[in-house]
Enzyme design. Structure first.
Site, PDB file in Angstrom:
ATOM      1  N   GLN A  40       0.810  -1.216   0.000  1.00 14.47           N
ATOM      2  CA  GLN A  40       0.000   0.000   0.000  1.00 14.47           C
ATOM      3  C   GLN A  40       0.853   1.281   0.000  1.00 14.47           C
ATOM      4  O   GLN A  40       0.309   2.372  -0.097  1.00 14.47           O
ATOM      5  CB  GLN A  40      -0.963  -0.001   1.188  1.00 14.47           C
ATOM      6  CG  GLN A  40      -2.034  -1.069   1.029  1.00 14.47           C
ATOM      7  CD  GLN A  40      -2.943  -1.132   2.231  1.00 14.47           C
ATOM      8  OE1 GLN A  40      -2.559  -0.817   3.346  1.00 14.47           O
ATOM      9  NE2 GLN A  40      -4.168  -1.553   2.005  1.00 14.47           N
ATOM     10  N   ASN A  41       2.171   1.140   0.094  1.00 17.07           N
ATOM     11  CA  ASN A  41       3.037   2.309  -0.026  1.00 17.07           C
ATOM     12  C   ASN A  41       3.025   2.732  -1.496  1.00 17.07           C
ATOM     13  O   ASN A  41       3.167   1.905  -2.385  1.00 17.07           O
ATOM     14  CB  ASN A  41       4.453   1.988   0.440  1.00 17.07           C
ATOM     15  CG  ASN A  41       5.311   3.222   0.556  1.00 17.07           C
ATOM     16  OD1 ASN A  41       5.523   3.944  -0.420  1.00 17.07           O
ATOM     17  ND2 ASN A  41       5.803   3.475   1.757  1.00 17.07           N
ATOM     18  N   LYS A  42       2.854   4.002  -1.747  1.00 18.38           N
ATOM     19  CA  LYS A  42       2.684   4.508  -3.116  1.00 18.38           C
ATOM     20  C   LYS A  42       3.998   4.898  -3.790  1.00 18.38           C
ATOM     21  O   LYS A  42       3.990   5.393  -4.923  1.00 18.38           O
ATOM     22  CB  LYS A  42       1.735   5.716  -3.110  1.00 18.38           C
ATOM     23  CG  LYS A  42       0.345   5.402  -2.618  1.00 18.38           C
ATOM     24  CD  LYS A  42      -0.297   4.302  -3.423  1.00 18.38           C
ATOM     25  CE  LYS A  42      -1.716   4.022  -2.953  1.00 18.38           C
ATOM     26  NZ  LYS A  42      -2.200   2.728  -3.371  1.00 18.38           N
ATOM     27  N   PHE A  43       5.146   4.667  -3.151  1.00 17.72           N
ATOM     28  CA  PHE A  43       6.425   5.097  -3.724  1.00 17.72           C
ATOM     29  C   PHE A  43       6.619   4.596  -5.152  1.00 17.72           C
ATOM     30  O   PHE A  43       6.872   5.370  -6.072  1.00 17.72           O
ATOM     31  CB  PHE A  43       7.593   4.654  -2.843  1.00 17.72           C
ATOM     32  CG  PHE A  43       8.925   5.036  -3.418  1.00 17.72           C
ATOM     33  CD1 PHE A  43       9.426   6.308  -3.228  1.00 17.72           C
ATOM     34  CD2 PHE A  43       9.674   4.140  -4.168  1.00 17.72           C
ATOM     35  CE1 PHE A  43      10.641   6.687  -3.782  1.00 17.72           C
ATOM     36  CE2 PHE A  43      10.887   4.498  -4.732  1.00 17.72           C
ATOM     37  CZ  PHE A  43      11.375   5.780  -4.538  1.00 17.72           C
ATOM     38  N   THR A 140       5.009   8.700   1.164  1.00 17.68           N
ATOM     39  CA  THR A 140       4.277   7.739   0.319  1.00 17.68           C
ATOM     40  C   THR A 140       3.657   6.619   1.145  1.00 17.68           C
ATOM     41  O   THR A 140       2.984   5.752   0.609  1.00 17.68           O
ATOM     42  CB  THR A 140       5.205   7.144  -0.759  1.00 17.68           C
ATOM     43  OG1 THR A 140       6.320   6.507  -0.118  1.00 17.68           O
ATOM     44  CG2 THR A 140       5.680   8.215  -1.721  1.00 17.68           C
TER      45      THR A 140
END
Length: 163
Positions: A40-43, A140
């Site tokens: 779920q980290n958007k990096f 992120t």
């Protein structure tokens, strides 16, 4: 308090022009031994969208994409004690040697901080008037509840520094 955790080695080469700094890897990243591994980290989604690249889960290809676009990754914290993945739970931290890294890689011309913790720690380590621009970007992390669209809008600033 939990056992001491450590960051990963820097992902950088002599052609790196942009350094992106996080605080220290979260639980999922440590488990996977990969930067920004939490699904779920958007990096990674942001990086691939910024450069118009086809998104991939393949970590080797992710690293190749960063290298292709002259982006380096590291963390401001070398080691610390922390329960879970929250930056607010970080205790007894030791800093990474950011100034030394930048001396070794003189092509880096700007530093972006992925979230407030890395930004505050970096300013403490390098001083507020460091010779390179230091730019705070929204984290992120899924714990940072700013919308994806707003994060992407802010992260577009990276493109200003690439030729």
């Amino acid at each position: 308090m939990q056992n001491r955790i450590s960051s990963f080695p820097p992902l950088i080469d002599i052609q790196s022009e942009i350094l992106i700094l996080g605080s220290i890897p979260g639980v999922k990243s440590l488990e996977m031994q990969q930067y920004y591994a939490h699904p779920q980290n958007k990096f990674w989604k942001i990086i691939f969208e910024l450069f118009g690249e086809d998104f991939t889960e393949d970590y080797t290809k992710r690293m190749e994409t960063l290298k292709k676009h002259h982006i380096a990754l590291w963390d401001v914290i070398d080691s610390c004690e922390r329960k879970g993945s929250l930056d607010s739970e970080i205790r007894n931290e030791e800093a990474n040697q950011i100034a030394e890294l930048l001396e070794e890689y003189p092509n880096v011309k700007v530093i972006f901080c992925n979230g407030g913790k890395s930004y505050k720690n970096l300013q403490k380590a390098l001083g507020k008037d460091y010779k390179l621009p230091i730019i705070l970007l929204p984290s992120t992390s899924p714990l940072h509840t700013v919308s994806y669209e707003k994060k992407l809008e802010d992260w577009v600033r990276i493109l200003e520094f690439l030729e």
